[in-house]
Scaffold this motif. Structure first.
Motif, PDB file in Angstrom:
ATOM      1  N   ALA A 126     -39.337  29.438  16.270  1.00 66.52           N
ATOM      2  CA  ALA A 126     -38.628  29.045  17.194  1.00 66.52           C
ATOM      3  C   ALA A 126     -38.736  27.757  17.105  1.00 66.52           C
ATOM      4  O   ALA A 126     -37.698  26.555  17.548  1.00 66.52           O
ATOM      5  CB  ALA A 126     -39.530  29.893  18.248  1.00 66.52           C
ATOM      6  N   SER A 273     -38.298  37.654  18.457  1.00 64.84           N
ATOM      7  CA  SER A 273     -37.126  38.124  19.143  1.00 64.84           C
ATOM      8  C   SER A 273     -37.790  37.401  21.052  1.00 64.84           C
ATOM      9  O   SER A 273     -37.248  36.782  21.467  1.00 64.84           O
ATOM     10  CB  SER A 273     -36.115  39.538  20.084  1.00 64.84           C
ATOM     11  OG  SER A 273     -35.945  39.908  20.067  1.00 64.84           O
ATOM     12  N   SER A 276     -38.156  33.578  21.096  1.00 65.81           N
ATOM     13  CA  SER A 276     -36.906  33.283  20.355  1.00 65.81           C
ATOM     14  C   SER A 276     -37.145  32.042  19.262  1.00 65.81           C
ATOM     15  O   SER A 276     -36.476  31.051  18.848  1.00 65.81           O
ATOM     16  CB  SER A 276     -36.465  32.328  20.996  1.00 65.81           C
ATOM     17  OG  SER A 276     -37.095  32.577  23.035  1.00 65.81           O
ATOM     18  N   LEU A 278     -35.124  32.000  15.965  1.00 66.51           N
ATOM     19  CA  LEU A 278     -33.400  32.430  15.753  1.00 66.51           C
ATOM     20  C   LEU A 278     -32.579  32.323  14.449  1.00 66.51           C
ATOM     21  O   LEU A 278     -33.512  31.195  13.952  1.00 66.51           O
ATOM     22  CB  LEU A 278     -32.768  31.588  17.046  1.00 66.51           C
ATOM     23  CG  LEU A 278     -33.083  32.501  18.582  1.00 66.51           C
ATOM     24  CD1 LEU A 278     -31.983  32.226  19.044  1.00 66.51           C
ATOM     25  CD2 LEU A 278     -32.728  34.139  18.170  1.00 66.51           C
ATOM     26  N   PRO A 288     -32.010  36.867  16.748  1.00 64.18           N
ATOM     27  CA  PRO A 288     -33.813  37.063  16.105  1.00 64.18           C
ATOM     28  C   PRO A 288     -33.696  36.723  14.523  1.00 64.18           C
ATOM     29  O   PRO A 288     -33.111  37.772  13.940  1.00 64.18           O
ATOM     30  CB  PRO A 288     -34.005  38.085  17.131  1.00 64.18           C
ATOM     31  CG  PRO A 288     -33.310  38.040  17.609  1.00 64.18           C
ATOM     32  CD  PRO A 288     -31.797  37.835  17.953  1.00 64.18           C
TER      33      PRO A 288
END
Lengths: 439, 439
Positions: A126, A273, A276, A278, A288
């Motif tokens: 993230a 998820s 975060s 991604l 995600p």
């Protein structure tokens, strides 16, 4: 050259039913590792790994690294101290609860000593992300100490509270991509256990606390195992479900105690998820990442392999990870052989063997002890090759007694130096290809 | 073959005066390691070591192990979780106080995450002892994560809260025996820093919290250093006492900022006495063992060497620990060179170099980027040899641009393949003798 007299190996005898640091002796790997001076408990479920066991662990780590790097793994190191808030966000702080080792720093910030690093990896991704699908897949791994506050640590290294573990994390743009990497790592695991010559079974498993869609346990049948495995007598298919007949071929199954030595998961977006992490797909908005993860208990695998291979009285190692491959036992001081050869001749023989065997040789130079006593101790330690400079060394040409721990005890062979070097050289060459790392 | 496009190396640019995880950027190793995608903070004073830095650390560990094992060191592993009561008995629980990371297990038993292991080692020796003087000296070492709850962690890896450290413990029957081992380990340290080509000074030091009679710090002059070193302009004698003239030769001294990268101590019986770690002498009653100890901050040494060698803009590594020794930059896609060679020809050249260089080669296969851009990034990363397949590769015989990071930027050389392999092979052979371990 390494000499046994210089080695720190505090051999002890444990009285029957004795407790060691408040812990019962419940299995043979625990007893033999303690008695042979290879490990030493410091507190319940905590162990100092002494030099000979450390050497075996080093060899095991090299094998594991070689297999996981062949699958594309990139080594990294994540701190053991993990911010507890990350585990709150995925719900595992609650879910795992008392087995987590928790602590606060001087400012009152909450951390845990991680048993595994899905949260830490998702947080890292993230932090650097979103990753482009073009950068994927990635396979990141580490070998480091993990922590689990077992209510009752037992079986020595099989269930300890601080233990060495390989944890690898696959990072993918899709479930398909995850399954491809999962397959590659599965092959790497199979190759590892092939090199260790261990009959490890891959069995379908529930995902438990980890979450995700696909999961397998890697199980090694052994007496102290806490799991029960149904193994088919015909096709070797194994299952954690207790069944009388094999689901694959219909033949009878046999139930065996078994030790979980590894685990593989496709995790989906369970961690990416909430944290975060991604991925930018070829088109559309970031979504995600899909993660997979792979674990092997390194100290546990060491103990489990001893549990599977040893007798009650003597250690037996996978040849690739024995602390030393060869031990040389010279004659007793004052014997006819001793007077004829002297320490120098034994040293020269040892050096020639060491040359062919990548220094993986130790000399039992405790010449005040009889050959018989040292032979007994070497057999108990399970060195794959024991070379004795005994009576036949006075023949012309001199011959040496060679005991091979993987063969029956009766199978002592009398070999000349050339024959001996040939035998060990061949064994060495075999191991060698495998031990090379890509470090 | 390793390809840069597959590597997890999250390059970033840090805005001026930005804080990262609440921490200021205060020195160049911290800034460059972050910006080049080699480390990543997870919380104050905690860092994930990313693959390229991990590879450098692996190489550094191999060098350290090789030197300490040549001095007789036997590797072991002591748990990080240490029973706090042991530290109460030596008085250090109080003395060190808030810098210790403390925790309780589920049963309320108190532990600390050890910053060092004198107590744990003395306890182990008490547990297996008394040792006979005939078994001594012993030198036991580990490389593992240590913990210190710094009030204000700073300078990145130079002062972090979880860090990798070599700690070695000498165990002796007398002070004389301790001084002999101390001298041997001192030579091992000197050899290590010689291999790393770092101008590390050994200076007399107060023993501080550790106790004992003899103590030296090992100091590397570098801009971000928190210590001040007086170095003689004539004889290079160094001291932590601020003096204008050298105590050895009377010449003028110069004051430099400096980083402590190692420490050596003779401890006497400060730990063995309260923890009852005993030695049986040739005659008379058992008496406390004499201990010595030796530390090298592994992650700190990595960062300190970058601090000492790098410019503000570009990393520079000791050649023996650069993440890769050689990087190969092929032509840009679509260029005349690209059309003439294609990816296959570059791969074949790379493989031939890899063969001579123990796989210590990475290919920058991001062919969509210009050579100039990739050359700039490779220079910033500090790879010792940068090989560019540029215009001269179209000559007969083809020639390659070779940049050597230890030389001035202007010193690009144009070499044929044979000349290139000769240059790299010679450099490789030099490193090689040193990198071999006795694992």
């Amino acid at each position: 050259m390494r000499y046994l007299s210089r080695l720190f190996q505090p051999v002890i005898t444990i009285p029957k039913n004795a407790k060691i640091k408040n812990t019962e002796i419940t299995c043979k790997s625990q007893k033999l590792l303690l008695e042979c001076g290879l490990i030493r408990p410091t507190s319940a479920g905590l162990f100092t790994i002494l030099p000979l066991a450390r050497r075996a662990l080093d060899k095991l780590e090299i094998q594991i690294r070689s297999c996981i790097e062949a699958a594309g793994g990139q080594r990294m190191s994540v701190p053991s101290l993990t911010v507890a808030a990350l585990w709150e966000r995925t719900g595992r702080l609650q879910a795992i609860g008392p087995e987590l080792m928790k602590m606060e720093d001087r400012h009152g910030k909450k951390y845990l000593l991680a048993p595994t690093h899905e949260e830490a990896i998702a947080d890292l991704l993230a932090d650097v992300g979103p990753l482009s699908y073009k950068q994927l897949p990635l396979l990141l791994y580490q070998i480091s100490n993990k922590y689990r506050d077992e209510h009752r640590p037992k079986h020595g290294l099989l269930r300890s509270r601080e233990f060495s573990m390989l944890d690898a994390y696959g990072i993918h743009s899709s479930e398909d991509c995850a399954l491809t990497v999962y397959h590659t790592v599965t092959q790497a695991y199979a190759e590892l256990f092939r090199r260790l010559q261990l009959p490890v079974h891959r069995v379908a498993a529930p995902s438990g606390d980890m979450g995700g869609s696909v999961s397998h346990e890697w199980q090694l049948p052994a007496p102290a195992g806490e799991d029960q495995l149904s193994v088919c007598s015909r096709c070797e298919h194994a299952s954690l479900d207790p069944t009388d007949t094999c689901s694959q071929c219909g033949a009878d199954t046999e139930t065996r105690s078994s030790i979980e030595v590894g685990h593989t998961f496709v995790l989906g977006s369970k961690y990416s998820s909430p944290l975060s992490a991604l991925c930018t797909p070829p088109s559309g908005a970031p979504q995600p990442l899909i993660m997979s993860c792979y674990g092997i208990g390194v100290t546990r695998l060491l103990a489990a392999s001893l549990e599977a291979l040893s007798s009650d009285k003597s250690l037996r190692w996978p040849a690739a990870i024995a602390p030393y491959t060869v031990i040389i036992i010279g004659p007793k001081e004052g014997s006819k052989e001793w007077q004829s050869h002297g320490a120098d001749a034994i040293q020269r023989l040892s050096e020639r063997i060491a040359d062919t065997h990548d220094d993986d040789v130790i000399v039992d130079d405790r010449h005040h002890l009889t050959i018989g006593k040292r032979l007994m101790m070497a057999d108990r330690m399970g060195y794959p090759y024991i070379v004795v400079v005994g009576k036949a060394s006075l023949e012309r040409p001199p011959r040496y007694e060679v005991y091979c721990s993987s063969a029956a005890a009766a199978s002592v062979r009398l070999l000349t130096e050339d024959e001996l070097l040939g035998l060990l050289g061949a064994a060495g060459a075999e191991d060698h290809d495998e031990i090379k790392t890509s470090a």
